[in-house]
Design a protein around this motif. Sequence first.
Motif, PDB file in Angstrom:
ATOM      1  N   ASP A  57       0.849  -1.190   0.000  1.00 13.55           N
ATOM      2  CA  ASP A  57       0.000   0.000   0.000  1.00 13.55           C
ATOM      3  C   ASP A  57       0.885   1.241   0.000  1.00 13.55           C
ATOM      4  O   ASP A  57       0.682   2.173  -0.774  1.00 13.55           O
ATOM      5  N   PHE A  66      -5.253 -12.695  -7.492  1.00 12.42           N
ATOM      6  CA  PHE A  66      -4.809 -14.004  -7.960  1.00 12.42           C
ATOM      7  C   PHE A  66      -5.400 -14.214  -9.345  1.00 12.42           C
ATOM      8  O   PHE A  66      -6.610 -14.069  -9.535  1.00 12.42           O
ATOM      9  N   THR A 132      -9.224 -13.254  -9.220  1.00 16.38           N
ATOM     10  CA  THR A 132      -9.818 -13.105  -7.902  1.00 16.38           C
ATOM     11  C   THR A 132      -9.123 -11.950  -7.186  1.00 16.38           C
ATOM     12  O   THR A 132      -7.925 -12.018  -6.893  1.00 16.38           O
ATOM     13  N   VAL A 133      -9.860 -10.897  -6.928  1.00 19.83           N
ATOM     14  CA  VAL A 133      -9.279  -9.707  -6.305  1.00 19.83           C
ATOM     15  C   VAL A 133      -9.173  -9.873  -4.786  1.00 19.83           C
ATOM     16  O   VAL A 133     -10.101 -10.368  -4.140  1.00 19.83           O
ATOM     17  N   VAL A 134      -8.037  -9.482  -4.253  1.00 16.57           N
ATOM     18  CA  VAL A 134      -7.843  -9.528  -2.799  1.00 16.57           C
ATOM     19  C   VAL A 134      -8.379  -8.239  -2.183  1.00 16.57           C
ATOM     20  O   VAL A 134      -8.019  -7.136  -2.608  1.00 16.57           O
ATOM     21  N   LEU A 135      -9.242  -8.393  -1.196  1.00 16.94           N
ATOM     22  CA  LEU A 135      -9.847  -7.228  -0.537  1.00 16.94           C
ATOM     23  C   LEU A 135      -8.990  -6.749   0.623  1.00 16.94           C
ATOM     24  O   LEU A 135      -8.816  -5.555   0.850  1.00 16.94           O
ATOM     25  N   SER A 136      -8.465  -7.691   1.367  1.00 17.16           N
ATOM     26  CA  SER A 136      -7.583  -7.355   2.483  1.00 17.16           C
ATOM     27  C   SER A 136      -6.770  -8.592   2.817  1.00 17.16           C
ATOM     28  O   SER A 136      -7.103  -9.699   2.403  1.00 17.16           O
ATOM     29  N   THR A 137      -5.696  -8.395   3.542  1.00 10.59           N
ATOM     30  CA  THR A 137      -4.821  -9.519   3.883  1.00 10.59           C
ATOM     31  C   THR A 137      -4.582  -9.567   5.386  1.00 10.59           C
ATOM     32  O   THR A 137      -3.705  -8.877   5.894  1.00 10.59           O
ATOM     33  N   PRO A 138      -5.377 -10.364   6.094  1.00 12.57           N
ATOM     34  CA  PRO A 138      -5.214 -10.498   7.552  1.00 12.57           C
ATOM     35  C   PRO A 138      -3.778 -10.848   7.941  1.00 12.57           C
ATOM     36  O   PRO A 138      -3.233 -10.300   8.877  1.00 12.57           O
TER      37      PRO A 138
ATOM     38  N   CYS B  93      -3.249 -15.500   4.607  1.00 13.09           N
ATOM     39  CA  CYS B  93      -4.706 -15.504   4.583  1.00 13.09           C
ATOM     40  C   CYS B  93      -5.182 -14.214   3.920  1.00 13.09           C
ATOM     41  O   CYS B  93      -4.912 -13.123   4.415  1.00 13.09           O
ATOM     42  N   SER B  95      -8.440 -12.088   2.323  1.00 12.89           N
ATOM     43  CA  SER B  95      -9.874 -11.934   2.120  1.00 12.89           C
ATOM     44  C   SER B  95     -10.080 -11.593   0.655  1.00 12.89           C
ATOM     45  O   SER B  95      -9.403 -10.714   0.122  1.00 12.89           O
TER      46      SER B  95
END
Lengths: 163, 163
Positions: A57, A66, A132-138, B93, B95
Amino acid sequence: MEEIDRRIVTLLARDGRMSFTDLARETGLSVSAVHQRVRRLEKRGVVRGYAAIIDHDAVGLPLTAFVSIKPIDPAAPDDAPERLAHLSAIEACHSVAGDESYILKVRVASPVALEDLLQQIRASANVSTRTTVVLSTPYEHRAPELAPSEEAGEPETRQDGIA
Amino acid sequence: MEEIDRRIVTLLARDGRMSFTDLARETGLSVSAVHQRVRRLEKRGVVRGYAAIIDHDAVGLPLTAFVSIKPIDPAAPDDAPERLAHLSAIEACHSVAGDESYILKVRVASPVALEDLLQQIRASANVSTRTTVVLSTPYEHRAPELAPSEEAGEPETRQDGIA
DNA sequence: CGTGAAACCGGTTCAAA
DNA sequence: TTTGAACCGGTTTCACG
């Protein structure tokens, strides 16, 4: 590979810049003994390198996705990885089992940049894509726990290629 | 973030152990100037840490897989990441948008270990799983090319005139 | 494969501009 | 923010067990 080496690998996986002095203290060995082991692990390829973990970011690449790809012509030779290697937005390329042939992990600046990248991927490798779009990465980049398993994986890693 | 910082980040992403001396030479700055910049990048979180890149085959975890998960009860609170965090085989992981809610990247020792892990995932987070096994990895951990794009974090003038 | 000691070089701090 | 110099500590090599 035994206990101490596993320990060293785990520690370096968590902190790639840990000093030999600290590694020595953590393992109970002398500095030069650890030094020797680390060099050996590097030479054997167990430790393949070191990298800074960067905040995408903060660096202008906030969009991760992905991309699964499938050849348009299943009969054509499959050299997608090489054909795609020049696209630096592609961070990783995994050959996978299943309906599609590869899963790509990509990092881009924006949705438009993603659209552009997908076109380049399709054109470069003659494939269809599913994204497949990543929204957030815990979490990401977690170091594995190296269990005291027996003779780890490989019989022998040679640099000289002599069988 | 400007030119030199981007350069430093790129270099450290490729070699997390590069010395300040080398970074200085590559950037044309003095050693202490680079040192200060790196510390600042670390403090700002642009550089989040350093890690050794390890050969999972050599370390007894030759099986990589992507596990997509979907909640069994879509109404239940979604705290899957926390519920799964204790499973050290899960390296990442994410999201994601799409049919499933998360994509997990996992590393295990064997097919049986994968089977066991999947059961633990389902039990821990009350989810169904869809697994894609990685056959080989042409490349991974590639460092992005940081283009002279605009700033990430602070405001910046835009070319398209959108305020 | 381990060790301690010596030599070397990089990391770190500092005053100055 | 950059710089060079000085200081300190980690890295690397070595002879030896």
